[in-house]
Design a protein around this motif. Sequence first.
Motif, PDB file in Angstrom:
ATOM      1  N   THR A 220       0.828  -1.206   0.000  1.00  0.00           N
ATOM      2  CA  THR A 220       0.000   0.000   0.000  1.00  0.00           C
ATOM      3  C   THR A 220       0.863   1.256   0.000  1.00  0.00           C
ATOM      4  O   THR A 220       1.860   1.336   0.711  1.00  0.00           O
ATOM      5  CB  THR A 220      -0.938  -0.005   1.223  1.00  0.00           C
ATOM      6  N   SER A 221       0.476   2.232  -0.826  1.00  0.00           N
ATOM      7  CA  SER A 221       1.228   3.486  -0.908  1.00  0.00           C
ATOM      8  C   SER A 221       0.340   4.576  -1.502  1.00  0.00           C
ATOM      9  O   SER A 221      -0.501   4.299  -2.362  1.00  0.00           O
ATOM     10  CB  SER A 221       2.470   3.311  -1.775  1.00  0.00           C
ATOM     11  N   GLU A 222       0.524   5.802  -1.014  1.00  0.00           N
ATOM     12  CA  GLU A 222      -0.221   6.938  -1.559  1.00  0.00           C
ATOM     13  C   GLU A 222       0.407   7.454  -2.855  1.00  0.00           C
ATOM     14  O   GLU A 222      -0.255   8.100  -3.659  1.00  0.00           O
ATOM     15  CB  GLU A 222      -0.275   8.071  -0.525  1.00  0.00           C
ATOM     16  N   ASP A 223       1.694   7.153  -3.030  1.00  0.00           N
ATOM     17  CA  ASP A 223       2.397   7.706  -4.201  1.00  0.00           C
ATOM     18  C   ASP A 223       3.516   6.746  -4.594  1.00  0.00           C
ATOM     19  O   ASP A 223       4.618   6.838  -4.077  1.00  0.00           O
ATOM     20  CB  ASP A 223       2.950   9.089  -3.871  1.00  0.00           C
ATOM     21  N   ARG A 224       3.243   5.811  -5.511  1.00  0.00           N
ATOM     22  CA  ARG A 224       4.240   4.833  -5.943  1.00  0.00           C
ATOM     23  C   ARG A 224       4.546   5.030  -7.423  1.00  0.00           C
ATOM     24  O   ARG A 224       3.649   4.919  -8.275  1.00  0.00           O
ATOM     25  CB  ARG A 224       3.736   3.406  -5.721  1.00  0.00           C
ATOM     26  N   PRO A 225       5.798   5.308  -7.786  1.00  0.00           N
ATOM     27  CA  PRO A 225       6.161   5.314  -9.209  1.00  0.00           C
ATOM     28  C   PRO A 225       6.091   3.878  -9.752  1.00  0.00           C
ATOM     29  O   PRO A 225       6.532   2.936  -9.090  1.00  0.00           O
ATOM     30  CB  PRO A 225       7.607   5.827  -9.211  1.00  0.00           C
ATOM     31  N   TYR A 226       5.559   3.740 -10.931  1.00  0.00           N
ATOM     32  CA  TYR A 226       5.420   2.385 -11.487  1.00  0.00           C
ATOM     33  C   TYR A 226       5.482   2.443 -13.006  1.00  0.00           C
ATOM     34  O   TYR A 226       4.913   3.341 -13.636  1.00  0.00           O
ATOM     35  CB  TYR A 226       4.101   1.760 -11.036  1.00  0.00           C
ATOM     36  N   THR A 227       6.173   1.462 -13.588  1.00  0.00           N
ATOM     37  CA  THR A 227       6.242   1.319 -15.039  1.00  0.00           C
ATOM     38  C   THR A 227       5.536   0.053 -15.450  1.00  0.00           C
ATOM     39  O   THR A 227       5.905  -1.044 -14.994  1.00  0.00           O
ATOM     40  CB  THR A 227       7.708   1.266 -15.521  1.00  0.00           C
ATOM     41  N   LEU A 228       4.510   0.180 -16.269  1.00  0.00           N
ATOM     42  CA  LEU A 228       3.799  -1.004 -16.745  1.00  0.00           C
ATOM     43  C   LEU A 228       4.735  -1.864 -17.584  1.00  0.00           C
ATOM     44  O   LEU A 228       5.540  -1.345 -18.351  1.00  0.00           O
ATOM     45  CB  LEU A 228       2.575  -0.608 -17.579  1.00  0.00           C
ATOM     46  N   GLY A 229       4.641  -3.184 -17.421  1.00  0.00           N
ATOM     47  CA  GLY A 229       5.489  -4.099 -18.175  1.00  0.00           C
ATOM     48  C   GLY A 229       6.849  -4.322 -17.560  1.00  0.00           C
ATOM     49  O   GLY A 229       7.681  -5.034 -18.137  1.00  0.00           O
TER      50      GLY A 229
ATOM     51  N   ALA B  12      -1.670  -9.206 -15.475  1.00  0.00           N
ATOM     52  CA  ALA B  12      -3.099  -9.016 -15.173  1.00  0.00           C
ATOM     53  C   ALA B  12      -3.331  -7.735 -14.372  1.00  0.00           C
ATOM     54  O   ALA B  12      -4.393  -7.106 -14.489  1.00  0.00           O
ATOM     55  CB  ALA B  12      -3.631 -10.222 -14.401  1.00  0.00           C
ATOM     56  N   PHE B  13      -2.364  -7.352 -13.550  1.00  0.00           N
ATOM     57  CA  PHE B  13      -2.450  -6.093 -12.804  1.00  0.00           C
ATOM     58  C   PHE B  13      -2.391  -4.919 -13.777  1.00  0.00           C
ATOM     59  O   PHE B  13      -3.205  -3.982 -13.704  1.00  0.00           O
ATOM     60  CB  PHE B  13      -1.299  -6.031 -11.797  1.00  0.00           C
TER      61      PHE B  13
ATOM     62  N   GLU C 225      -9.916  -7.761  -8.094  1.00  0.00           N
ATOM     63  CA  GLU C 225      -9.304  -8.848  -7.342  1.00  0.00           C
ATOM     64  C   GLU C 225      -8.307  -9.572  -8.238  1.00  0.00           C
ATOM     65  O   GLU C 225      -8.522  -9.697  -9.454  1.00  0.00           O
ATOM     66  CB  GLU C 225     -10.364  -9.824  -6.829  1.00  0.00           C
ATOM     67  N   LEU C 226      -7.225 -10.051  -7.632  1.00  0.00           N
ATOM     68  CA  LEU C 226      -6.159 -10.674  -8.413  1.00  0.00           C
ATOM     69  C   LEU C 226      -5.708 -11.977  -7.739  1.00  0.00           C
ATOM     70  O   LEU C 226      -5.084 -11.939  -6.674  1.00  0.00           O
ATOM     71  CB  LEU C 226      -4.971  -9.714  -8.533  1.00  0.00           C
ATOM     72  N   PRO C 227      -6.026 -13.142  -8.346  1.00  0.00           N
ATOM     73  CA  PRO C 227      -5.507 -14.410  -7.801  1.00  0.00           C
ATOM     74  C   PRO C 227      -3.992 -14.479  -8.029  1.00  0.00           C
ATOM     75  O   PRO C 227      -3.515 -14.204  -9.129  1.00  0.00           O
ATOM     76  CB  PRO C 227      -6.243 -15.479  -8.617  1.00  0.00           C
ATOM     77  N   ILE C 228      -3.244 -14.853  -7.012  1.00  0.00           N
ATOM     78  CA  ILE C 228      -1.778 -14.898  -7.105  1.00  0.00           C
ATOM     79  C   ILE C 228      -1.357 -16.347  -7.338  1.00  0.00           C
ATOM     80  O   ILE C 228      -1.462 -17.185  -6.434  1.00  0.00           O
ATOM     81  CB  ILE C 228      -1.115 -14.350  -5.821  1.00  0.00           C
ATOM     82  N   ASP C 229      -0.882 -16.656  -8.559  1.00  0.00           N
ATOM     83  CA  ASP C 229      -0.506 -18.033  -8.886  1.00  0.00           C
ATOM     84  C   ASP C 229       0.948 -18.302  -8.532  1.00  0.00           C
ATOM     85  O   ASP C 229       1.663 -17.439  -8.038  1.00  0.00           O
ATOM     86  CB  ASP C 229      -0.782 -18.343 -10.367  1.00  0.00           C
ATOM     87  N   GLN C 230       1.397 -19.525  -8.798  1.00  0.00           N
ATOM     88  CA  GLN C 230       2.744 -19.959  -8.404  1.00  0.00           C
ATOM     89  C   GLN C 230       3.848 -19.278  -9.201  1.00  0.00           C
ATOM     90  O   GLN C 230       4.988 -19.196  -8.747  1.00  0.00           O
ATOM     91  CB  GLN C 230       2.865 -21.486  -8.547  1.00  0.00           C
ATOM     92  N   ASN C 231       3.527 -18.786 -10.396  1.00  0.00           N
ATOM     93  CA  ASN C 231       4.537 -18.154 -11.246  1.00  0.00           C
ATOM     94  C   ASN C 231       4.442 -16.630 -11.204  1.00  0.00           C
ATOM     95  O   ASN C 231       4.774 -15.955 -12.171  1.00  0.00           O
ATOM     96  CB  ASN C 231       4.390 -18.644 -12.692  1.00  0.00           C
ATOM     97  N   THR C 232       4.008 -16.101 -10.068  1.00  0.00           N
ATOM     98  CA  THR C 232       3.821 -14.656  -9.966  1.00  0.00           C
ATOM     99  C   THR C 232       5.153 -13.936  -9.876  1.00  0.00           C
ATOM    100  O   THR C 232       6.229 -14.549  -9.853  1.00  0.00           O
ATOM    101  CB  THR C 232       2.958 -14.330  -8.736  1.00  0.00           C
ATOM    102  N   THR C 233       5.104 -12.629  -9.803  1.00  0.00           N
ATOM    103  CA  THR C 233       6.315 -11.812  -9.753  1.00  0.00           C
ATOM    104  C   THR C 233       6.918 -11.827  -8.351  1.00  0.00           C
ATOM    105  O   THR C 233       6.292 -12.246  -7.382  1.00  0.00           O
ATOM    106  CB  THR C 233       6.002 -10.361 -10.145  1.00  0.00           C
TER     107      THR C 233
END
Length: 376
Positions: free
Chosen positions: A187-196, A203-204, A220-228
């Motif tokens: 959780t964060s109010e201000d997170r820099p993020y680059t898609l990809g 999926a996110f 909602e996001l199911p977290i599978d075994q090959n997640t990041t």
Amino acid sequence: METKVEKLEDGQVKVVVTVDEKDVADRLKKTYKDFANRYNFPGFRKGKAPRKIIDNAFGKDAIAASVTEDLINSCYPLSIDDARIYPMGNPTFGTDDALVKDGEPYTFDYTVAVMPEYTLSNYDNVSIELPSEKATEAEVEEQINGLLEHYATLENATATTKVKKDSKVDIAIKATDEEGEEITALTSEDRPYTLGSGLFPEAFDEQLIGLKKGQKAEFELPIDQNTTFMLSPYKGKTLKFEVEINAVKKEVLPKLTDEWVKEVLAFDTVDDFKKGVEDSISSQKEAMLPRIKETKCLEVLAERLEGEAPEAMVEETESNLLQDFFQQLQYQGMTLDQYLVMQGINQAQFKEDVKQQAQEMACQDLALDAWARHYG
């Protein structure tokens, strides 16, 4: 040392090795002398104890057993070269427990699986294409653009700019678990993020594409075994995300001027800078071209291989690749998860890449062996 090879079934050979009596005698003499110098024997000066005294102290067969083990360990690799075989896996030594005897030759044998002998579809010289030895204009331009991107700054895009699959954004993110408890690490109010970027799953990213500044997405996001790597602590769970786009960012490249290259890169002019880039690329090429040439030749040669590399050989090559890889990771102080995030791949893709590389290397080795046999 004399070596005899007998071909067996299932791609195995039996190798019989005979070591002459002089070598055996020399090894026994040296070992007795080493023991006499290493240990104290009452009534004798160091190094002067006779064989009988040493045998009484350590047991009748202790020295012979030590010499036998040393002889087999040292002569086994020599016999491989002498027999001109290429083992796969570990050897199985004969069950004869005979020990060396002074004044007599010693014979031992072992059975081992060997690489099959393949042929090539033809043995003509290979023909390959190599990149130019000097830097091209396109290569110089590409490197300069990459450097400018390194010094790029991020500014807010217009409020109507939509998020794309490779956008850089600032987001407010709230993550909760299946019990509705907030996950403070995410959780964060201000997170820099680059898609990809691989920080969050694809999926996110898909939930954010098309949004503009001030717009939100709840999912909602199911977290599978090959997640990041970021979400790996939550494998097997379903997380809820609330994400708001604070801003969509755009990259602003610096202008390539004499003033900028002098201040930032310590070149007097843009022309000097471009010449430096050109010289650097040419120098790198000069160092890399011999390896590139060798690799391309092996690739062409492997395409001529008549047959496929045995699975055992591929597995051994794969094992060696993984061992070298993890040693490099350890040296760099990096974990496998961190490496996968940097490369933007998951564990399944990594395993498949290593398997493919091992397959290619095994075929290249077999092709090179076939070439060497053909030309003696």
